[in-house]
Structure formats: structure tokens, C-alpha cells
Scaffold this active site. Structure first.
Site, PDB file in Angstrom:
ATOM      1  N   CYS A 120       0.813  -1.221   0.000  1.00  0.00           N
ATOM      2  CA  CYS A 120       0.000   0.000   0.000  1.00  0.00           C
ATOM      3  C   CYS A 120       0.846   1.270   0.000  1.00  0.00           C
ATOM      4  CB  CYS A 120      -0.957  -0.011   1.179  1.00  0.00           C
ATOM      5  SG  CYS A 120      -2.087  -1.415   1.122  1.00  0.00           S
ATOM      6  N   HIS A 261      -3.234   7.130   3.141  1.00  0.00           N
ATOM      7  CA  HIS A 261      -3.670   5.845   2.588  1.00  0.00           C
ATOM      8  C   HIS A 261      -5.015   5.474   3.209  1.00  0.00           C
ATOM      9  CE1 HIS A 261      -3.999   1.798   1.354  1.00  0.00           C
ATOM     10  NE2 HIS A 261      -3.645   1.268   2.509  1.00  0.00           N
ATOM     11  N   ASN A 291     -10.145   0.090   0.251  1.00  0.00           N
ATOM     12  CA  ASN A 291      -8.688   0.181   0.255  1.00  0.00           C
ATOM     13  C   ASN A 291      -8.181  -0.331  -1.099  1.00  0.00           C
ATOM     14  OD1 ASN A 291      -5.946  -0.331   0.516  1.00  0.00           O
ATOM     15  ND2 ASN A 291      -6.094  -1.241   2.550  1.00  0.00           N
TER      16      ASN A 291
HETATM   17  N1  COA Z   1     -18.501  -9.446   9.026  1.00  0.00           N
HETATM   18  C1  COA Z   1     -18.958  -9.829  10.227  1.00  0.00           C
HETATM   19  N2  COA Z   1     -18.151 -10.299  11.193  1.00  0.00           N
HETATM   20  C2  COA Z   1     -16.825 -10.383  10.924  1.00  0.00           C
HETATM   21  C3  COA Z   1     -16.284  -9.993   9.678  1.00  0.00           C
HETATM   22  C4  COA Z   1     -17.182  -9.515   8.708  1.00  0.00           C
HETATM   23  N3  COA Z   1     -16.787  -9.114   7.487  1.00  0.00           N
HETATM   24  N4  COA Z   1     -14.956 -10.171   9.706  1.00  0.00           N
HETATM   25  C5  COA Z   1     -14.662 -10.648  10.923  1.00  0.00           C
HETATM   26  N5  COA Z   1     -15.781 -10.784  11.649  1.00  0.00           N
HETATM   27  C6  COA Z   1     -15.931 -11.260  13.027  1.00  0.00           C
HETATM   28  C7  COA Z   1     -14.755 -12.098  13.461  1.00  0.00           C
HETATM   29  O1  COA Z   1     -14.960 -13.447  13.086  1.00  0.00           O
HETATM   30  C8  COA Z   1     -14.793 -11.915  14.957  1.00  0.00           C
HETATM   31  O2  COA Z   1     -15.794 -12.741  15.501  1.00  0.00           O
HETATM   32  P1  COA Z   1     -15.554 -13.464  16.919  1.00  0.00           P
HETATM   33  O3  COA Z   1     -15.412 -12.339  17.918  1.00  0.00           O
HETATM   34  O4  COA Z   1     -16.774 -14.264  17.071  1.00  0.00           O
HETATM   35  O5  COA Z   1     -14.283 -14.250  16.764  1.00  0.00           O
HETATM   36  C9  COA Z   1     -15.260 -10.478  15.126  1.00  0.00           C
HETATM   37  O6  COA Z   1     -15.920 -10.126  13.891  1.00  0.00           O
HETATM   38  C10 COA Z   1     -14.150  -9.503  15.383  1.00  0.00           C
HETATM   39  O7  COA Z   1     -13.088  -9.787  14.464  1.00  0.00           O
HETATM   40  P2  COA Z   1     -11.796  -8.875  14.364  1.00  0.00           P
HETATM   41  O8  COA Z   1     -10.898  -9.446  13.324  1.00  0.00           O
HETATM   42  O9  COA Z   1     -11.255  -8.650  15.735  1.00  0.00           O
HETATM   43  O10 COA Z   1     -12.447  -7.525  13.853  1.00  0.00           O
HETATM   44  P3  COA Z   1     -11.789  -6.120  13.782  1.00  0.00           P
HETATM   45  O11 COA Z   1     -12.535  -5.162  14.595  1.00  0.00           O
HETATM   46  O12 COA Z   1     -10.303  -6.194  13.993  1.00  0.00           O
HETATM   47  O13 COA Z   1     -12.050  -5.717  12.266  1.00  0.00           O
HETATM   48  C11 COA Z   1     -10.786  -5.589  10.242  1.00  0.00           C
HETATM   49  C12 COA Z   1     -11.499  -6.512  11.229  1.00  0.00           C
HETATM   50  C13 COA Z   1     -10.158  -6.437   9.149  1.00  0.00           C
HETATM   51  C14 COA Z   1     -11.806  -4.653   9.653  1.00  0.00           C
HETATM   52  C15 COA Z   1      -9.723  -4.793  11.021  1.00  0.00           C
HETATM   53  O14 COA Z   1      -8.925  -5.666  11.778  1.00  0.00           O
HETATM   54  C16 COA Z   1      -8.809  -4.000  10.123  1.00  0.00           C
HETATM   55  O15 COA Z   1      -9.227  -3.098   9.428  1.00  0.00           O
HETATM   56  N6  COA Z   1      -7.496  -4.278  10.149  1.00  0.00           N
HETATM   57  C17 COA Z   1      -6.532  -3.562   9.355  1.00  0.00           C
HETATM   58  C18 COA Z   1      -6.534  -4.125   7.983  1.00  0.00           C
HETATM   59  C19 COA Z   1      -5.809  -3.245   6.995  1.00  0.00           C
HETATM   60  O16 COA Z   1      -5.794  -2.054   7.090  1.00  0.00           O
HETATM   61  N7  COA Z   1      -5.215  -3.892   6.005  1.00  0.00           N
HETATM   62  C20 COA Z   1      -4.576  -3.263   4.925  1.00  0.00           C
HETATM   63  C21 COA Z   1      -3.240  -2.782   5.285  1.00  0.00           C
HETATM   64  S1  COA Z   1      -2.669  -1.657   4.065  1.00  0.00           S
END
Ligand code: COA
Length: 334
Positions: A120, A261, A291
């Protein structure tokens, strides 16, 4: 070419390209167990654009269109460029580089061309590299492209990843300027390779490190430990912006735009709140495009430029973080 007297760098034109096809949260909710409410709350994303491969659209087509528009904006021809730098993690082939294919598509004739991979951070790394090459006197006019068709790398059964990413390209045409104070006045290109298992695209099963916590997906698709990336990004984003301000002695008031970003709305909001950045100086389009990896910062720059929010004489700070892990900043006197 011989070395020459000190010079600066001008952004002669910018451009961007996004596909017409929209992938909404409702579309994703029909494919995996997710909801519009969950996605908006956790990421700020409502929809993203994705290429229509059946209609002949491709990553290379997006990259080509963005540079074509930047050249039009600069009133220049592709033959005026002596280098094309194309940043991407989703090029169709590794040989030739997509930079060469873009050069061919635009009938650029003989020109240097290479691809750069910094996930990214691709666009910001490329702007830094291009500025340095022009200042060195070795190049006069460089086309920079950040472009990703992330839809080609997504396993749409993986709800932790598929909700985040979209396809987009942003480009800039940079030319030599007589004023050495014009162009990039501070830049950072850093990384910590120890963090690579948080975000990677395995070609083979052996590419997957042991003990990796990301869920298994198809080979050739992006694997990500979202929580780990989030923890890294939320601190690093703030640090990179604070470093750019303190190293240049600029205050928030001196900066016209912080071009960030578009990774996750919560990550951007957190940096804004901690540093005290006003809404009008932090452009957000993640709600509409998700993204788009290497495409994201260049797309924002083009939209801000066309909206008259980046003008000649302004100072802007571009910042990004991404797989690698990598992080980058670029402070420009436009
Ligand atoms: N819809 C519904 N539930 C979802 C889901 C979705 N799309 N994706 C994950 N979940 C669930 C998980 O299974 C988890 O359930 P559990 O508590 O029963 O285990 C719960 O939601 C929380 O998951 P978690 O991964 O902790 O969520 P989060 O708040 O961290 O959000 C992201 C997930 C991916 C949105 C977040 O971690 C994120 O944005 N990370 C950075 C990613 C990024 O920027 N990447 C690019 C880098 S350039």
C-alpha cells in the site's frame, strides 16, 4: 546523462482511474456472513469498485488510463517521459513489468520503465524515488503510477479480507523544475520485514510461514491477520505524520492536505484525533472506494487536485503503510 545543477520537481499533472462496476456491502452480504452495518462500523466502507474482467478490463488497463489522464492534465505526450515507475502488487505478469506494457499502450517509444512493489506504500515510495531521480539530474520527466486491482487477489469467501479492498489507480507526471525548493522536501521509506507474515500473497503452500494465524485462503489470494495489521497501523500512522511535521518544522496550519492511505476509517480517525488534524485537511474516500492498496493515495491526490484543494504553492504530506510491513511519507511543496 550527466549530473546537473540543483533542481526541484514539479507535479505537472495528475490523473486517476476507477472501474465503473460497484461492489456494495449488500453484494458482499449475499456472498459471506457479514452485514452493511458491521462493515461500515468497523471500516467506514460502503462500496468499492472492481474491474470487469469479462468486459476486458484489467489491472494494466487501469494503470494505463490513469497515466493517460495525468499526461493530458500536464498537456504532455508519453514520448516526453524518460521513465515510468509503476507500483503494484497485482500486475498481471512479473515479466514484462506493467510499466513496460503501459509504455507500449501509450506509445511512449523508448523510455525507462520498471515496477516497484511496496504494497500500500507503492505510490508514496514511487513519488519519493521519482523525485530523487529527477533531482539527481538523471531523469527529466517521470510518469508515476500506483495501481492495484485487488479484486484479482481476493478470496471472496474470506469475510475478513474481502470487505476491505477495491480497485483503483492514481498517477502523476513529474518534471524537472528550476526551483530546488519545489517538490519533495522530506521523505521516509521504511519497513520492518519481520512483520511480513501479517499480510502476504502466497503462490505456493510453502510460502505460508509456520504458525501464521491468518485463515487459510486460496493460493494466489491475499492472506491477512487483520487484528495484527490494525494494531501496527494505528500507531505507525500517527508516528509517521508526527515525524514528518517535526522533521520539517511544519505546523498543522502550514499543511494544505494530509493525504492518507485509505486503509480503514477507524485508523485514519484515530490519527486525526491524536494529532488534532481538522476534517477539511484529511480527505476520505474510503466509503466509496475501499482500500485500493497502491492506488489509494494517488486517487486521493487526483480527486483533491481536481476539486481545487491542492494548488500550486501548497504543502502536502502523503502518508501510507502496508504489507512488508512498510511505511512511508512524502512532504511536497507543490
Ligand atoms: N462481518 C462480520 N463479522 C466479521 C467480519 C465480517 N466481514 N470479519 C470478521 N468478523 C468477526 C470475526 O470473526 C470476529 O468474531 P468473533 O469475535 O466471534 O471471533 C469479530 O468479527 C471480530 O473480528 P476482528 O478481526 O477482531 O475484527 P476487527 O474489529 O479487527 O475488524 C478488520 C477486522 C479487518 C476490519 C480490522 O482488523 C482492520 O481493518 N485491520 C486492518 C486491515 C488493513 O488495514 N489492512 C490493509 C493494510 S494496508
Amino acid at each position: 546523462m550527466t549530473m546537473s545543477k540543483p533542481c526541484g520537481v514539479r507535479i505537472a499533472g495528475v490523473g486517476s482511474a476507477v472501474p465503473d462496476k460497484r461492489l456494495t456491502n449488500a453484494d458482499l452480504a449475499s456472498m459471506v456472513d457479514t452485514s452493511d452495518e458491521w462493515i461500515v462500523q468497523r471500516t467506514g466502507i460502503k462500496e468499492r469498485r472492481i474491474i470487469d474482467r469479462d468486459a476486458g478490463e484489467s489491472q494494466c488497463w487501469l494503470a494505463t488510463e490513469s497515466l493517460r489522464r495525468a499526461l493530458d492534465d500536464a498537456s504532455m505526450d508519453a514520448k516526453d517521459l524518460d521513465l515510468i515507475i509503476h507500483a503494484s502488487v497485482s500486475s498481471e505478469m512479473t515479466c514484462p513489468s506493467n510499466a513496460c506494457r503501459v509504455a507500449d499502450n501509450l506509445d511512449a517509444g523508448t523510455t525507462g520503465a520498471f515496477d516497484l512493489i511496496a504494497a500500500c506504500c507503492g505510490y508514496v515510495y514511487s513519488m519519493n524515488v521519482a523525485d530523487s531521480l529527477i533531482r539527481s539530474g538523471r531523469h527529466q520527466a517521470i510518469g508515476v503510477i500506483g495501481c492495484d486491482a485487488m479484486s484479482t487477489l481476493i478470496d471472496y469467501t474470506d469475510r475478513g479480507v474481502s470487505i476491505l479492498f477495491g480497485d483503483a489507480a492514481g498517477a502523476a507526471v513529474l518534471t524537472r523544475d528550476e526551483d530546488p525548493n519545489r517538490g519533495c522536501v522530506y521523505q521516509v521509506m521504511e519497513g520492518d520485514g519481520r512483520g511480513w507474515p501479517s499480510l502476504f500473497i502466497p503462490r505456493n503452500e510453502r510460502d505460508v510461514p509456520s504458525g501464521v494465524s491468518a485463515p487459510p485462503t486460496q493460493l494466489g489470494c491475499l492472506r491477512m491477520d487483520g487484528r495484527e495489521v490494525y494494531k501496527f497501523a494505528v500507531n505507525k500512522f500517527r508516528e509517521v505524520i508526527e515525524d514528518a511535521l517535526s522533521a520539517t518544522g511544519l505546523s498543522v496550519d502550514d499543511v494544505a492536505q494530509f493525504v492518507c492511505h485509505q486503509s480503514n476509517m477507524r485508523i485514519i480517525e484515530s490519527a486525526k484525533a491524536k494529532i488534532g488534524l481538522p476534517d477539511e485537511k484529511v480527505y476520505v474516500n474510503i466509503d466509496r472506494y475501499g482500500n485500493s492498496s497502491s492506488g489509494s493515495v494517488g486517487l486521493c491526490v487526483d480527486q483533491l487536485w481536481k476539486a481545487g484543494k491542492i494548488n500550486s504553492g501548497d504543502t502536502i504530506i502523503m502518508v501510507a503503510f502496508g504489507g512488508g510491513m512498510t511505511w512511508s511519507s512524502s512532504v511536497w511543496n507543490v
